[in-house]
Design a protein around this motif. Structure first.
Motif, PDB file in Angstrom:
ATOM      1  N   VAL A 154       0.849  -1.189   0.000  1.00 20.36           N
ATOM      2  CA  VAL A 154       0.000   0.000   0.000  1.00 20.36           C
ATOM      3  C   VAL A 154       0.887   1.241   0.000  1.00 20.36           C
ATOM      4  O   VAL A 154       1.846   1.330   0.775  1.00 20.36           O
ATOM      5  N   THR A 155       0.558   2.194  -0.883  1.00 18.00           N
ATOM      6  CA  THR A 155       1.335   3.425  -0.960  1.00 18.00           C
ATOM      7  C   THR A 155       1.089   4.275   0.285  1.00 18.00           C
ATOM      8  O   THR A 155      -0.057   4.613   0.603  1.00 18.00           O
ATOM      9  N   VAL A 156       2.171   4.616   0.987  1.00 17.77           N
ATOM     10  CA  VAL A 156       2.049   5.466   2.178  1.00 17.77           C
ATOM     11  C   VAL A 156       2.484   6.897   1.889  1.00 17.77           C
ATOM     12  O   VAL A 156       2.142   7.820   2.640  1.00 17.77           O
ATOM     13  N   SER A 157       3.215   7.086   0.777  1.00 19.88           N
ATOM     14  CA  SER A 157       3.619   8.445   0.427  1.00 19.88           C
ATOM     15  C   SER A 157       4.082   8.505  -1.022  1.00 19.88           C
ATOM     16  O   SER A 157       4.664   7.542  -1.535  1.00 19.88           O
ATOM     17  N   ASP A 158       3.803   9.646  -1.667  1.00 21.21           N
ATOM     18  CA  ASP A 158       4.311   9.932  -3.002  1.00 21.21           C
ATOM     19  C   ASP A 158       5.286  11.099  -2.895  1.00 21.21           C
ATOM     20  O   ASP A 158       4.935  12.160  -2.354  1.00 21.21           O
ATOM     21  N   GLU A 159       6.491  10.902  -3.399  1.00 24.46           N
ATOM     22  CA  GLU A 159       7.508  11.948  -3.335  1.00 24.46           C
ATOM     23  C   GLU A 159       7.897  12.374  -4.752  1.00 24.46           C
ATOM     24  O   GLU A 159       8.024  11.536  -5.651  1.00 24.46           O
ATOM     25  N   LEU A 160       8.090  13.656  -4.916  1.00 27.94           N
ATOM     26  CA  LEU A 160       8.487  14.202  -6.211  1.00 27.94           C
ATOM     27  C   LEU A 160       9.940  14.657  -6.149  1.00 27.94           C
ATOM     28  O   LEU A 160      10.312  15.432  -5.260  1.00 27.94           O
ATOM     29  N   VAL A 161      10.741  14.139  -7.092  1.00 30.24           N
ATOM     30  CA  VAL A 161      12.141  14.556  -7.192  1.00 30.24           C
ATOM     31  C   VAL A 161      12.304  15.329  -8.495  1.00 30.24           C
ATOM     32  O   VAL A 161      12.002  14.795  -9.571  1.00 30.24           O
ATOM     33  N   TRP A 162      12.745  16.558  -8.387  1.00 28.08           N
ATOM     34  CA  TRP A 162      12.886  17.421  -9.565  1.00 28.08           C
ATOM     35  C   TRP A 162      14.347  17.816  -9.744  1.00 28.08           C
ATOM     36  O   TRP A 162      15.020  18.201  -8.787  1.00 28.08           O
ATOM     37  N   VAL A 163      14.831  17.696 -10.990  1.00 30.18           N
ATOM     38  CA  VAL A 163      16.197  18.102 -11.325  1.00 30.18           C
ATOM     39  C   VAL A 163      16.115  19.120 -12.450  1.00 30.18           C
ATOM     40  O   VAL A 163      15.437  18.877 -13.447  1.00 30.18           O
ATOM     41  N   ASP A 164      16.798  20.252 -12.298  1.00 25.13           N
ATOM     42  CA  ASP A 164      16.767  21.231 -13.384  1.00 25.13           C
ATOM     43  C   ASP A 164      18.177  21.496 -13.924  1.00 25.13           C
ATOM     44  O   ASP A 164      19.170  21.190 -13.278  1.00 25.13           O
ATOM     45  N   ASN A 165      18.207  22.010 -15.148  1.00 20.66           N
ATOM     46  CA  ASN A 165      19.460  22.381 -15.805  1.00 20.66           C
ATOM     47  C   ASN A 165      20.485  21.243 -15.750  1.00 20.66           C
ATOM     48  O   ASN A 165      21.595  21.397 -15.242  1.00 20.66           O
ATOM     49  N   TRP A 166      20.098  20.092 -16.330  1.00 24.24           N
ATOM     50  CA  TRP A 166      20.917  18.866 -16.234  1.00 24.24           C
ATOM     51  C   TRP A 166      21.449  18.507 -17.624  1.00 24.24           C
ATOM     52  O   TRP A 166      20.722  18.028 -18.478  1.00 24.24           O
ATOM     53  N   ASN A 167      22.729  18.762 -17.829  1.00 25.41           N
ATOM     54  CA  ASN A 167      23.344  18.529 -19.137  1.00 25.41           C
ATOM     55  C   ASN A 167      23.839  17.092 -19.276  1.00 25.41           C
ATOM     56  O   ASN A 167      24.161  16.435 -18.276  1.00 25.41           O
ATOM     57  N   LYS A 168      23.924  16.617 -20.496  1.00 28.15           N
ATOM     58  CA  LYS A 168      24.413  15.243 -20.724  1.00 28.15           C
ATOM     59  C   LYS A 168      25.846  15.103 -20.219  1.00 28.15           C
ATOM     60  O   LYS A 168      26.668  16.009 -20.374  1.00 28.15           O
ATOM     61  N   GLY A 169      26.099  13.964 -19.574  1.00 28.01           N
ATOM     62  CA  GLY A 169      27.415  13.704 -18.999  1.00 28.01           C
ATOM     63  C   GLY A 169      27.609  14.297 -17.614  1.00 28.01           C
ATOM     64  O   GLY A 169      28.586  13.977 -16.930  1.00 28.01           O
ATOM     65  N   GLU A 170      26.679  15.138 -17.165  1.00 30.23           N
ATOM     66  CA  GLU A 170      26.797  15.798 -15.865  1.00 30.23           C
ATOM     67  C   GLU A 170      26.161  14.935 -14.772  1.00 30.23           C
ATOM     68  O   GLU A 170      25.140  14.303 -14.985  1.00 30.23           O
ATOM     69  N   LYS A 171      26.789  14.947 -13.591  1.00 34.40           N
ATOM     70  CA  LYS A 171      26.243  14.227 -12.441  1.00 34.40           C
ATOM     71  C   LYS A 171      25.461  15.188 -11.556  1.00 34.40           C
ATOM     72  O   LYS A 171      25.873  16.322 -11.324  1.00 34.40           O
ATOM     73  N   LYS A 172      24.328  14.709 -11.085  1.00 31.53           N
ATOM     74  CA  LYS A 172      23.485  15.494 -10.190  1.00 31.53           C
ATOM     75  C   LYS A 172      23.083  14.633  -8.989  1.00 31.53           C
ATOM     76  O   LYS A 172      22.998  13.406  -9.082  1.00 31.53           O
ATOM     77  N   LYS A 173      22.814  15.327  -7.881  1.00 31.26           N
ATOM     78  CA  LYS A 173      22.338  14.634  -6.688  1.00 31.26           C
ATOM     79  C   LYS A 173      20.818  14.732  -6.635  1.00 31.26           C
ATOM     80  O   LYS A 173      20.254  15.832  -6.600  1.00 31.26           O
ATOM     81  N   LEU A 174      20.157  13.584  -6.652  1.00 28.58           N
ATOM     82  CA  LEU A 174      18.703  13.520  -6.537  1.00 28.58           C
ATOM     83  C   LEU A 174      18.375  13.217  -5.084  1.00 28.58           C
ATOM     84  O   LEU A 174      18.982  12.306  -4.486  1.00 28.58           O
ATOM     85  N   GLU A 175      17.435  13.936  -4.498  1.00 32.57           N
ATOM     86  CA  GLU A 175      17.179  13.745  -3.067  1.00 32.57           C
ATOM     87  C   GLU A 175      15.730  14.019  -2.697  1.00 32.57           C
ATOM     88  O   GLU A 175      15.034  14.785  -3.366  1.00 32.57           O
ATOM     89  N   PHE A 176      15.312  13.362  -1.633  1.00 34.17           N
ATOM     90  CA  PHE A 176      14.007  13.635  -1.030  1.00 34.17           C
ATOM     91  C   PHE A 176      14.057  13.242   0.445  1.00 34.17           C
ATOM     92  O   PHE A 176      14.960  12.494   0.878  1.00 34.17           O
ATOM     93  N   SER A 177      13.111  13.748   1.210  1.00 33.27           N
ATOM     94  CA  SER A 177      13.013  13.429   2.633  1.00 33.27           C
ATOM     95  C   SER A 177      11.599  12.970   2.950  1.00 33.27           C
ATOM     96  O   SER A 177      10.636  13.382   2.299  1.00 33.27           O
ATOM     97  N   THR A 178      11.483  12.123   3.972  1.00 32.40           N
ATOM     98  CA  THR A 178      10.151  11.633   4.364  1.00 32.40           C
ATOM     99  C   THR A 178      10.117  11.318   5.856  1.00 32.40           C
ATOM    100  O   THR A 178      11.147  10.966   6.460  1.00 32.40           O
ATOM    101  N   ASP A 179       8.945  11.446   6.417  1.00 28.95           N
ATOM    102  CA  ASP A 179       8.751  11.039   7.810  1.00 28.95           C
ATOM    103  C   ASP A 179       7.901   9.776   7.887  1.00 28.95           C
ATOM    104  O   ASP A 179       7.434   9.389   8.961  1.00 28.95           O
ATOM    105  N   LYS A 180       7.720   9.123   6.742  1.00 34.38           N
ATOM    106  CA  LYS A 180       6.898   7.918   6.694  1.00 34.38           C
ATOM    107  C   LYS A 180       7.757   6.663   6.841  1.00 34.38           C
ATOM    108  O   LYS A 180       8.880   6.600   6.324  1.00 34.38           O
ATOM    109  N   SER A 181       7.198   5.654   7.501  1.00 35.32           N
ATOM    110  CA  SER A 181       7.840   4.339   7.559  1.00 35.32           C
ATOM    111  C   SER A 181       7.368   3.539   6.348  1.00 35.32           C
ATOM    112  O   SER A 181       6.179   3.556   6.013  1.00 35.32           O
TER     113      SER A 181
END
Length: 256
Positions: free
Chosen positions: A215-242
């Motif tokens: 059962v889904t307890v939470s939906d989280e949205l991860v957004w990355v902007d200005n991401w060029n090919k070959g570039e590394k980005k950190k994707l992150e989210f936080s939650t208080d759900k178990s």
């Protein structure tokens, strides 16, 4: 000797007649290609003559010009007529389905224009790519002026499909890890390289957190902007759900 020879000739003739009747159903491969050419020509001729009907009426009639010629290939009596080429049969089925998708879309022309546009475009995109396949692989002859726009659209569709595949592969490689838990909140991160062939103005990842029962307890949205090919980005989210399981999928994206 003459009687024996005559008897032999008669028997051979009978056998040959029997063989010809057992040749099986007639192939429609070439006829289908010819009819596709006729069907598209009928549609384009109708559109060229269009004058004063409402747009929804003339669009529906234009599609019917093709369906009237091609729909029979969906319900062949296979005891009499068949496609010898299974790949061509699949193309025929998909092409007729694309036409029916366009017919179906017109129901929403006045009540839900967004849905109409979406379904009409789906049918148009499928139809254009299938026509290119028939031209390239089966030598289908089409009017160049009528085919030009479809050909350009098919190229764009193919390029988008390639990009979508690249993005899906990149998204599959993501591995979110818990990097910090403080009080009731947990932080999750994943370092990801843009392994696609495009630069993103923005890209969205939809993350679902599920309990042990799925059962889904939470939906989280991860957004990355200005991401060029070959570039590394950190994707992150936080939650208080178990939660017991995490799933994610590609959302929307915008290319520079």
């Amino acid at each position: 000797m003459k009687k024996i020879l005559t008897f032999t000739i008669v028997m051979i003739s009978i056998l040959l007649m029997g063989c010809s009747s057992e040749n099986g159903p007639k192939s429609v491969d070439n006829q289908f290609l010819s009819d596709v050419s006729k069907a598209t020509e009928a549609r384009w001729e109708y559109l060229d003559k269009y004058t004063d009907e409402s747009e929804s009426v003339y669009l529906k009639e234009a599609v019917k010009k093709e369906l009237d010629i091609l729909e029979k290939y969906k319900t062949l009596n296979e005891e009499e007529e068949v496609f010898n080429d299974p790949k061509l049969k699949k193309i025929a089925e998909d092409y007729i389905e694309a036409l029916n998708t366009q017919i179906e879309s017109i129901k929403y022309y006045t009540s839900d224009y967004t849905k109409y546009e979406e379904q009409w475009s789906d049918g148009y995109n499928k139809r254009s790519t299938l026509l290119v396949k028939l031209v390239d692989e089966y030598g289908l002859k089409l009017d160049e002026d009528g085919f030009a726009e479809l050909k350009e659209n098919a190229k764009a569709v193919t390029e988008k499909e390639k990009i979508d595949e690249e993005i899906e592969e990149m998204v599959k490689s993501i591995n979110f890890e818990n990097v910090k838990t403080e009080y009731d909140w947990s932080d999750y991160e994943a370092v990801v390289e843009n392994s696609t062939s495009v630069n993103f103005e923005g890209l969205e990842i939809n993350v679902k957190l599920l309990d042990k029962d799925g059962v889904t307890v939470s939906d989280e949205l991860v957004w990355v902007d200005n991401w060029n090919k070959g570039e590394k980005k950190k994707l992150e989210f936080s939650t208080d759900k178990s939660f017991s399981e995490m799933k994610w999928e590609l959302g929307s994206y915008y290319i520079k």
